[in-house]
Motif scaffolding. Structure first.
Motif, short mmCIF file in Angstrom:
data_model
loop_
_atom_site.label_atom_id
_atom_site.label_comp_id
_atom_site.label_asym_id
_atom_site.label_seq_id
_atom_site.Cartn_x
_atom_site.Cartn_y
_atom_site.Cartn_z
N ILE A 1 0.85 -1.19 0.00
CA ILE A 1 0.00 0.00 0.00
C ILE A 1 0.88 1.24 0.00
CG2 ILE A 1 -1.74 1.32 1.26
CD1 ILE A 1 -2.82 -1.26 2.39
N ARG A 2 0.64 2.12 -0.96
CA ARG A 2 1.39 3.38 -1.06
C ARG A 2 0.52 4.50 -0.47
NH1 ARG A 2 1.77 0.71 -5.81
NH2 ARG A 2 0.09 1.98 -6.70
N ILE A 3 1.00 5.11 0.61
CA ILE A 3 0.19 6.09 1.34
C ILE A 3 0.70 7.50 1.08
CG2 ILE A 3 -0.63 6.84 3.61
CD1 ILE A 3 -0.27 3.97 4.58
N ALA A 4 -0.21 8.38 0.69
CA ALA A 4 0.07 9.80 0.56
C ALA A 4 -0.65 10.53 1.69
CB ALA A 4 -0.39 10.33 -0.79
N VAL A 5 -0.03 11.58 2.22
CA VAL A 5 -0.57 12.30 3.38
C VAL A 5 -0.85 13.74 3.01
CG1 VAL A 5 -0.15 13.03 5.75
CG2 VAL A 5 0.68 10.80 4.98
N VAL A 6 -2.04 14.22 3.41
CA VAL A 6 -2.43 15.63 3.26
C VAL A 6 -2.52 16.22 4.67
CG1 VAL A 6 -4.22 17.23 2.50
CG2 VAL A 6 -3.73 15.18 1.15
N GLU A 7 -1.62 17.14 5.03
CA GLU A 7 -1.65 17.77 6.34
C GLU A 7 -2.40 19.09 6.27
OE1 GLU A 7 1.66 17.33 9.28
OE2 GLU A 7 2.83 17.00 7.45
N ASP A 8 -3.32 19.31 7.21
CA ASP A 8 -4.08 20.57 7.21
C ASP A 8 -4.77 20.73 8.55
OD1 ASP A 8 -5.21 22.95 6.15
OD2 ASP A 8 -5.34 22.00 4.18
N GLU A 9 -5.52 21.82 8.70
CA GLU A 9 -6.25 22.05 9.95
C GLU A 9 -7.62 21.36 9.88
OE1 GLU A 9 -9.02 24.13 10.09
OE2 GLU A 9 -8.91 24.82 8.03
N HIS A 10 -8.35 21.44 10.99
CA HIS A 10 -9.54 20.62 11.21
C HIS A 10 -10.61 20.81 10.13
CE1 HIS A 10 -11.95 18.24 14.10
NE2 HIS A 10 -12.97 18.95 13.67
N ALA A 11 -11.00 22.05 9.88
CA ALA A 11 -12.08 22.32 8.92
C ALA A 11 -11.68 21.89 7.52
CB ALA A 11 -12.46 23.80 8.94
N ALA A 12 -10.43 22.12 7.15
CA ALA A 12 -9.96 21.74 5.82
C ALA A 12 -9.96 20.23 5.64
CB ALA A 12 -8.56 22.30 5.57
N LEU A 13 -9.67 19.49 6.71
CA LEU A 13 -9.68 18.03 6.63
C LEU A 13 -11.11 17.51 6.44
CD1 LEU A 13 -7.06 16.94 9.31
CD2 LEU A 13 -6.80 16.96 6.81
N LYS A 14 -12.06 18.13 7.12
CA LYS A 14 -13.45 17.71 6.92
C LYS A 14 -13.87 17.93 5.48
CE LYS A 14 -15.37 20.06 10.33
NZ LYS A 14 -16.43 20.50 11.30
#
Length: 305
Positions: free
Chosen positions: A126-139
Motif C-alpha cells: 500500500i502506497r500512502i500519501a498524506v495531506v496535512e491541514d487544519e480541522h475544517a480543511a480536513l473535513k
C-alpha cells in the motif's frame, strides 16, 4: 432498456475537471490533452442529456445543480471501480495500491509516523500519501474525496462524518522551568487564573482550548496567540505565560534550548480522542480498512502497556 453509452474514461475525466475546476488542470493531472478532457465531458453530457459543467471564460468551471448531484454519486462509484480492479489484480496476493489520508497538523509528529509504519509492516504494497491541514480543511477534504481517511481530534465532527478511536490525548498545563509551580507535578487551572496564557490558536483548536479552561471557571488572560505548536512551547519557556496542550513531546527542551515543564491538570477534564475519520455511508477501500485495522492494533498495544 437502452444500454449505457458513457465510458469509465469519460467519468474519470469529468471527475477530474469537476474537482479541479479547470479543463487545463484536469489535463495536467490526467496527463492527456485538454481537448481529450473537453471532448469526453461533452460526450458524457450528450449521453446523459443534461449539462454538468458551466464554462466561464477565464474563470474555469463550475458544476450545475445536476452536475453537483452527479459528481457526489460518482465519487463513490469511482472508488468502487478502482477497488474492483484492485481485487482482480490482487486476487490471492497482498493488498497493493494508493491510499490518501489527511492528518491534523499538530498530530503529525506525534501519531502519524507510528501508524504509517504499522500499515507498512502489515501491508507493504500500500502506497500512502498524506495531506496535512487544519480541522475544517480536513473535513472538507473528506467530503470532496481528496482523502479517504483523516487522522484528527474528535471534537466538532459533523453528523456526516464517522470515526474510529486510535488514541487519546489528555490535556496538560505547560509552564516555564522556573515557574512557581514547576516542581509540583500538578495544578488546578484556577491557580493560574491571574497569569497570562499563551494560546495555540489553530482553527477549532483555539476554541477547544479556551472552552477547556473556561470549564474550570477560569477566563483565560490570553497574552499571545500563535498557530505554531513549538512557538507556544518556546514562549512559555521564556516566561511569556502558561499554556494548555494535548500532545506531549518526549523532550522538555524547546527549539531555542530553554526548558518547559508539563503539569497534570487536577480539574475533572476528559481526555481528547484521536480518531481516524471517514464519511458515513462511504464505501471504504480495502486499503483504507487495512490502515484502520493496523492503527487500531497499534493503539491497543500502547493502551496495554
Amino acid at each position: 432498456m437502452a444500454g449505457i453509452g458513457f465510458t469509465l474514461t469519460q467519468l474519470r475525466y469529468f471527475a477530474a475537471a469537476a474537482e479541479l475546476g479547470s479543463m487545463t488542470a484536469a489535463s495536467r493531472e490526467l496527463m492527456v490533452s485538454q481537448s481529450a478532457v473537453s471532448t469526453a465531458v461533452a460526450q458524457l453530457e450528450r449521453e446523459l442529456g443534461v449539462q454538468l459543467l458551466l464554462r466561464h471564460h477565464a474563470r474555469g468551471l463550475t458544476l450545475t445543480a445536476a452536475g453537483e448531484a452527479f459528481y457526489r454519486e460518482l465519487r463513490g462509484y469511482l472508488v468502487h471501480t478502482s477497488e474492483l480492479a484492485e481485487v482482480a489484480r490482487s486476487a490471492g496476493q497482498a493488498l497493493t495500491g494508493d491510499l490518501t489520508i489527511g492528518c491534523f497538523t499538530t498530530l503529525g509528529p506525534f501519531e502519524l509516523p507510528r501508524l504509517l509504519t504499522a500499515c507498512e509492516q502489515d501491508h507493504p504494497g500500500i502506497r500512502i500519501a498524506v495531506v496535512e491541514d487544519e480541522h475544517a480543511a480536513l473535513k472538507q477534504a473528506l467530503r470532496s474525496g481528496r482523502c479517504e481517511l483523516a487522522l484528527m481530534y474528535s471534537y466538532d465532527l459533523d453528523d456526516d462524518i464517522g470515526h474510529v478511536r486510535v488514541g487519546v490525548a489528555p490535556p496538560y498545563v505547560l509552564v516555564a522551568n522556573g515557574h512557581r509551580f514547576a516542581r509540583r507535578g500538578k495544578v488546578a487551572l484556577k491557580e493560574l487564573a491571574d497569569e497570562p496564557m499563551v494560546l495555540l490558536d489553530l482553527p477549532h483548536s483555539g476554541q477547544y482550548l479556551e472552552r477547556l479552561v473556561e470549564s474550570a471557571g477560569v477566563h483565560p488572560k490570553v497574552r499571545h496567540r500563535t498557530a505554531g505548536f513549538e512557538t507556544v512551547r518556546a514562549m512559555v519557556a521564556n516566561g511569556q505565560g502558561w499554556s494548555v496542550l494535548n500532545q506531549r513531546p518526549a523532550s522538555n527542551t524547546t527549539y531555542d534550548g530553554a526548558e518547559v515543564v508539563p503539569l497534570e491538570i487536577t480539574d475533572p477534564i476528559e481526555p481528547l480522542e484521536v480518531v481516524l475519520a471517514s464519511m458515513k455511508g462511504a464505501r471504504l477501500t480495502a486499503r483504507a480498512h487495512a490502515f484502520v485495522r493496523s492503527s487500531a492494533r497499534v493503539s491497543r498495544r500502547r493502551t496495554d502497556r
